[in-house]
Design a protein around this motif. Sequence first.
Motif, short mmCIF file in Angstrom:
data_model
loop_
_atom_site.label_atom_id
_atom_site.label_comp_id
_atom_site.label_asym_id
_atom_site.label_seq_id
_atom_site.Cartn_x
_atom_site.Cartn_y
_atom_site.Cartn_z
N ASN D 242 38.21 49.33 32.35
CA ASN D 242 37.91 49.41 30.95
C ASN D 242 39.03 48.76 30.13
OD1 ASN D 242 35.89 50.60 29.38
ND2 ASN D 242 37.50 51.87 28.47
N GLN D 244 40.69 48.40 26.39
CA GLN D 244 40.64 49.12 25.13
C GLN D 244 41.32 48.32 24.03
OE1 GLN D 244 42.04 53.15 25.89
NE2 GLN D 244 39.91 53.56 26.44
N ALA D 269 30.34 46.67 17.19
CA ALA D 269 30.39 47.54 18.37
C ALA D 269 29.40 48.67 18.20
CB ALA D 269 31.80 48.11 18.55
N LEU D 283 37.84 50.50 20.89
CA LEU D 283 36.71 49.77 21.43
C LEU D 283 36.89 49.66 22.93
CD1 LEU D 283 36.32 46.87 18.86
CD2 LEU D 283 35.25 49.13 18.89
N SER D 284 35.81 49.92 23.63
CA SER D 284 35.93 49.86 25.08
C SER D 284 34.98 48.82 25.63
CB SER D 284 35.66 51.27 25.61
OG SER D 284 34.76 51.24 26.66
N ILE D 285 35.54 47.90 26.40
CA ILE D 285 34.72 46.80 26.96
C ILE D 285 35.03 46.69 28.44
CG2 ILE D 285 34.08 44.36 26.76
CD1 ILE D 285 36.42 45.43 24.18
N VAL D 290 32.87 40.74 29.80
CA VAL D 290 33.46 39.79 28.86
C VAL D 290 32.96 38.39 29.19
CG1 VAL D 290 35.62 38.82 28.02
CG2 VAL D 290 35.49 41.25 28.64
N TRP D 351 31.42 39.17 23.77
CA TRP D 351 30.60 40.08 24.56
C TRP D 351 29.37 40.47 23.79
CZ3 TRP D 351 35.86 41.23 23.52
CH2 TRP D 351 36.08 41.95 22.34
N LYS D 353 27.02 42.94 21.88
CA LYS D 353 27.32 44.09 21.03
C LYS D 353 27.25 45.40 21.80
CE LYS D 353 24.34 43.71 17.45
NZ LYS D 353 23.98 42.29 17.27
N ASP D 355 27.72 46.03 24.80
CA ASP D 355 28.76 46.24 25.82
C ASP D 355 30.08 46.69 25.22
OD1 ASP D 355 27.01 45.63 27.76
OD2 ASP D 355 27.67 43.54 28.02
N CYS D 356 30.14 46.67 23.93
CA CYS D 356 31.38 47.07 23.27
C CYS D 356 31.12 48.38 22.54
CB CYS D 356 31.80 45.97 22.29
SG CYS D 356 33.25 46.40 21.35
N ARG D 357 31.79 49.44 22.97
CA ARG D 357 31.47 50.77 22.47
C ARG D 357 32.65 51.32 21.67
NH1 ARG D 357 27.20 52.83 25.23
NH2 ARG D 357 27.93 54.97 25.14
#
Lengths: 410, 281, 324, 361, 361
Positions: D242, D244, D269, D283-285, D290, D351, D353, D355-357
């Motif tokens: 992950n 961040q 996100a 933000l977690s990706i 990516v 990425w 949208k 996939d980015c939380r």
Amino acid sequence: MSEQLADNISLKKKLQKAERRKKIEALGLISPLFFVMLVFFFIPIALMLYRSIDNSQMPAALPQTADIIQQWSGEGLPDEATYAAIVGDMRIANEEKKLGMVGRRLNFDLVGYYSLLSKTGRKIDEIKGPPYKEALINFDKKWGDTRYWTVMERGLKDKTLLYLLAAMDLKYDENNKIVKVPEYEAIYISIISRTVYISISITILCLILGFPIAYYMANSPPRTRNLLMIILLLVFWTSLLVRTLSWILVLQNNGVVNNFLMFSGIINQPLELVFNRFGVYVAMTHVLLPFMVLPLYSVMRSIPADYVRAARSLGAKSITAFIRVYLPQTLPGIGAGALMVFIQALGYYITPALVGGPRDQMVSYFVAFFVNERVNWSMASSLGVVLLILTGSLYLMFGKKVNIANMKLG
Amino acid sequence: MALPAHATSGEKVFYYGYRVIVAIIFFYLIFPLLTIIPLSFNSGELLSYPMQGFSFRWYEDFFGSGRWGLAIKNSLIIGLSSMVLATILGTAAAVGINRADFPGKQIIVALLISPMMIPLVITALSLYLFFGKFGLNNTYAGLILAHTILGMPFVLITVSATLQSFDYNLMRAGASLGASPLRVFFKIVFPNIAPGIFSGALFAFATSLDEVVVVMFIAGPSHRTIPRQMFSGIRENLSPTLLAAATVLIVFAGMLMLTLELLRKRNEKYNSPPGGGGAAK
Amino acid sequence: QDLTIVGWGGTTQAAHKPAYFEPFMKETGINVIEDEWNGELAKIRAMVETGNVTWDVVQVEGPEVDQGCAEGLFEELDWSRITDKANMVDGTVKECGAGILIWSVIFAYDGDKITGDAPQNWADFWNVDKWPGKRGMRRGAKPMLEIALMADGVAKEDVYNVLSTPEGVDQAFAKLDELKPNILWWKAGAEPQQRLGAGDVAMTAAYNAWVYRIADEEGRNFKMVWDGNQYSTDYWTIIKGTKNLDSAYKFLELSMRPDRQAVFFNKVTYGWTAKGTGEFVDKKVLQHLPTYGSNMDNALETSGAFWLENGESLEKRFQAWVSK
Amino acid sequence: MSNQEFHVSFKNVQKSYDGKILVVKDLNLDIEKGKFVTMLGPSGSGKTTCLMMLAGFESATSGEILFNGKPINKIPPHKRGIGMVFQNYALFPHMSVGENLAFPLQVRKIAKPEVEVMVKNALDMVQMVDFIDRYPGQLSGGQKQRIALARALVFNPELVLMDEPLGALDKQLREQMQYEIKHIHERLGVSVVYVTHDQAEALTMSDQIAVFNDGIIQQLASPEDLYERPENSFIAQFIGENNQLRGVIEKIDKNIALVALEGGKKVSALMVDVKDIGENTILSIRPERVIIKPRASNSTDIDGKVLELIYLGDHIRCRMMVAGNDEFIVKMPNSSNHAQLKVGEEIGISWEKEDCRALKP
Amino acid sequence: MSNQEFHVSFKNVQKSYDGKILVVKDLNLDIEKGKFVTMLGPSGSGKTTCLMMLAGFESATSGEILFNGKPINKIPPHKRGIGMVFQNYALFPHMSVGENLAFPLQVRKIAKPEVEVMVKNALDMVQMVDFIDRYPGQLSGGQKQRIALARALVFNPELVLMDEPLGALDKQLREQMQYEIKHIHERLGVSVVYVTHDQAEALTMSDQIAVFNDGIIQQLASPEDLYERPENSFIAQFIGENNQLRGVIEKIDKNIALVALEGGKKVSALMVDVKDIGENTILSIRPERVIIKPRASNSTDIDGKVLELIYLGDHIRCRMMVAGNDEFIVKMPNSSNHAQLKVGEEIGISWEKEDCRALKP
Ligand SMILES: Nc1ncnc2c1ncn2[C@@H]1O[C@H](COP(=O)(O)OP(=O)(O)OP(=O)(O)O)[C@@H](O)[C@H]1O
Ligand SMILES: Nc1ncnc2c1ncn2[C@@H]1O[C@H](COP(=O)(O)OP(=O)(O)OP(=O)(O)O)[C@@H](O)[C@H]1O
Ligand SMILES: [Mg+2]
Ligand SMILES: [Mg+2]
């Protein structure tokens, strides 16, 4: 792969050389101790064992007789030369004060010899010969009794089985046959079986008492465990004599237990709790219990709780799980503990000597008895042989099955 | 071992019954020692309760009287000397045994620890007969040698155990960091096996201090030790001085136990980390 | 060089100290080391035979003195270095031993516990129905066999005659068998009165002086029965091969002085061996001595000759018997 | 669904060993019949404790555990009929493989011939028939594991508990056993509660995963949901790798937030547990989500600088500096048709949208 | 390059412990100054033995080891100046961290103030300055590892040996330490010989990897070469995952062979160590190099049937039946733009010629 090395024989040698240096170093480090043990332990024990059959001081004390009596057929009385030899020998032995020793050893085989010899020794100058045969028989008619000569002949050999036989309640009869000693003298077989019996009982008692507390300690939280361990180790480290003495104080007629029982009105006559077999059991079990608990505990500690849980999850009742799954796994601990307790109990001396009566003494007591009170080293050694054989055979039987690593203490 | 909710009544009885039994057995273990201590402060001569008063007279007798004083001195001389000898010999042998494999090693080890297995009476008898020939009976030398032999197996066993858990990589690490073999021994090997050696030494000392059979066989009147003195005391005249001696020995046992415990703790501190993440394997 | 003196421990040894040891140390500056034994001649034999003589002067019973003398375990005494033989009480002078005391085995009971009918003789000692409780006896053949015979009604003059026959020996053992379940055995002389005091035994065979001392010091009401008592003389002997021969003689000389002996016999109620000691002894203890008039009435002197002849085999049989 | 239909239910279960610290704080977990449910969590999070309560070796301090709809705590362990595989297998060392397997049948007093058949069948299932006479000490780790499994299954329990059964095996064996266990579960249809701290294992095997932390279930979901839709930053961090990035929420549009990163760049996100404008967020990706592009081709692309490339065979890990974070990892499949990067190169990344939380920090 | 320029050279080194079995059979290995060389191999393959010979704790049975161009065997271990990190760290338990680090400096008789400075620096390097007074027993595994590293480096050796230094750490810590060690190596420029049996670790850290098997170096190459161009089937199997298909060579065109698979399908493959037509061969294809297509769109495509799909977060493993092999694994990145498969689906697969390597069976 070895063929790869075929062309490289020196390699192997090099390797051995390197290894050899290590071995030599190792042996060099061990050898001082080994030497000390050899000289001050193994050789003494070997000599002690030999002493049980050694009889060489006898022919040394009566050399001429020892020589000449070999020719005696055993039938009838020996010839004049033998009588002459014995008179000569006795004269010298008497001056050298060796006659007492000879008398005692022969007396062991035939009662009456001691007084015969000391009497003859005292008056040796009155015995004039030749013919010595007549003179001696006239002096005391025992000299004309073939039994005395059979014993003499047997007693002047270099080696003798007399003492080993005696340790098994056997002796030679008049015809040089090995027979049982009369009932009222027979003692050692019953002592040996008593020794084994007491040792087994103590082992069982230790197991009965040791198992629950080892189990409890192994399965209790660290605080309790530590406290109990401290008690156990304090007892373990406390001198054997102190513990024995404590039991005398506790069990004697006006001791703590009797006082308490009388005070509370349970009894009105003090119970006999000590200087008998009961006292021996109580005190010896107390002394040897830690030797059972410690190995058991360490084995139990190494048994994960998972096994019993597994058994339970598989549908076993708690008692089934305990008997079929837990108990078998404690066997190495039981084995180690039992062997240690048993071997030690076999050789016990101090505790029974102090808290037992005469009927509770074991082989060790008689070894000490023959050394300290009788100074019959041959007899002591013979009993030593018996004890060593008992211990050794036990060890050979079970020692292999029991992992010595489980025997470590503390 | 808490009692679970689903326990049957039988299990409950067993649960509490078992606890009681364990308590009784521990009581059996500790009780005799506890009775002896107060009595040693009894002012009366009788060896039984109730106590007649409090006094130190038996301690004065123990430490002050000629015979007990001699016994204390003898015990210390014999105990300490045999401890030193047993420790030196036993440690060297343990190192040797751990150093290399050679044929017959098992047998040699078994022989070396045999004094532990052979009944004391046999050892005592053998030494008594043997020492007699060389005038070693009734001498310090004889007693010290005998006790050395009796104490040595403990040294051998404890030091061997320490060596077995000693990581030989530490020696290699020392060498790889540039230390000569001698330096490696004194700076690395020795400090690490020292607790084992020390507890072995304590064992040896305690063995000597408790031994009476051999002393009974081979010691003369001027070489009597504390336990020997106690032995004849118990047999001949149960004087409360015995209790003072016993109490002193109990206290000594306690101290011994504490020392060993401290050694073990010290070892633990080095060997297992407080917060998990333990060493390899 | 220290002088090692060996006694029988307990009361006698405690009294030896002020009477002999301490003055000896004061006079000569030689330190005395004490040891105890229980009369096992074999111990001395072992010392002499192995050349390991650690004892110098030993208190030995009569028969053993003769036996040891014959075996060369003791120095033959040069009486000129001790005292004039004429100064000694009759029967206390031996080739190898200088008599030091005359002791006796009696039996004793606690007068506070046995208050009714008092036991009078050895037969009563055997009577456990009337006087229940354990009996203390010495764990050795001597003089228990004599006692057994006397308890069985053998007159004191006949005791040794009977005991010289195999049937007599059987008779003695049979008598002992009767009492065996009720016997508590002792080994050291200090034990029996301890047991009596502790209530472990109802009656016990004991050395008279030891009983007296405890009774006197602790204020116990111990009663002694003199009927059929077995008396005997103990001797100082010097172990052959001692390195301290001179000191040993000095010690013997000192301990045969009446004034020294008086110190001892004021404490220990045995019979003295130096004539003239009586002058120094407190009159009140006299009646407790074995040598005191009526005490000798039915007393048997232990026969050294008999035990010399039969000791080994009787002891052997006794040990086998007692251990079963 | 009513309670009756769950095979096992934990209801507000709490557990404390010492009366001070709650090891299990508030556990609610329902397990459907026939499912493979994994408890996943770091060491000490209380997983074993939960299993032990279920098996009956510990009792809950409060709350209730239902088994087939009935409270379980009055039933002693040996009557629960729950099979269990222990972490160290707990095979009885003094019994042969056959005896180990026969044990649960013997205590159930099943007739001897039947026992033999059942033992054979169970061994057959784990392909260990030939080992019937061996003792556990003579087996390798993987073989022991199979026997433990067979033993837990031989008496046909409805529920099997497994406590890190593969913990002691090496990687290759471990993966192989994962498949085997999974296949056996599918074949027999028993319910399984499985404990592990290895997330790859959990993902591979489970129908449902309960992620434990600190005595609380953080999320209970299928593997895919857990990975794709972590509900908080603990889950996001704990499951999978992950990246961040820190930022502040600037605008919210339905469930999509516009977040301003350090350095000013703004990205969209998915909002997960954040709510308000102005709130700080992380933000977690996922590294593999990516997308790498030649130098920022698009206005929404973010600048990144390649710091390190690590070749790992099947993929290449690329450590980058992105929006002030120099531990930003991108995983690129190592296949010939993929872009080749160089250290020091400046590139653009982007990425999807979804996939980015955006999570609470 | 002449010998002089290599930092360490093994020349025909053989080693036997017992005079019978050669543990190291014929070792030739040259290590350049400043490089990070890893010895990788299964357990028992002789890796530790090689390190021990280099450090001087074992001597070679035959052959020669050169250190800076000079034979090493006459120099005793403590004079070689080689730093070493042991598998279990071998920190001296009776010395504090500071004393451990000072030890190599003290034996070198370095002045006290200087020792202090050097110890501080070394601890700084591994970020453990605060732990200087702790004892090893009070450190966690990772911390111990760092101290061991610092101790091996504190006296500025030219060469550092490390024997599975991360073997005892858990996965996360292990990965972190890998980076740290690598960075320290890069910073200091010492030569490192590193032993591991973990291929991911070897790939991550090394400049060069020597793969050991059976006492022989199977291949010495950079990580990329090893993965992409394994020289034999042991390497292909040992490094990374690998699908194997059996076939017979039908035609050879330069270094490309046409191979007939079971079932008759023919595929092209790069020839590695096979030579002749008609020879049996094993084709090796990495799972991540397989290209998935909807049902065989192209004549060179091979049919495959999806047997199982395993969700693993960052990728999905797809077990297929391909040309008679039902363990054929395909790794698909789990990104939204990737094809979604279903169990039972029949699809076509293909790969680049160079990704399919024909090896001797
Ligand atoms: N018998 C016990 N007595 C006291 N505390 C315990 C006991 N068993 C476990 N604990 C504590 O409870 C907590 C949870 O332990 P548990 O074994 O359930 O964790 P876990 O999740 O299984 O961890 P792991 O993955 O390490 O096995 C830990 O802090 C542990 O120290
Ligand atoms: N001191 C020794 N004596 C005899 N044989 C040994 C010794 N050390 C190692 N061996 C043997 O040599 C072989 C190679 O051992 P080595 O320790 O070098 O392997 P390794 O590659 O380091 O394995 P691992 O990854 O398990 O550490 C093994 O078969 C081992 O049994
Ligand atoms: Mg757990
Ligand atoms: Mg290795």
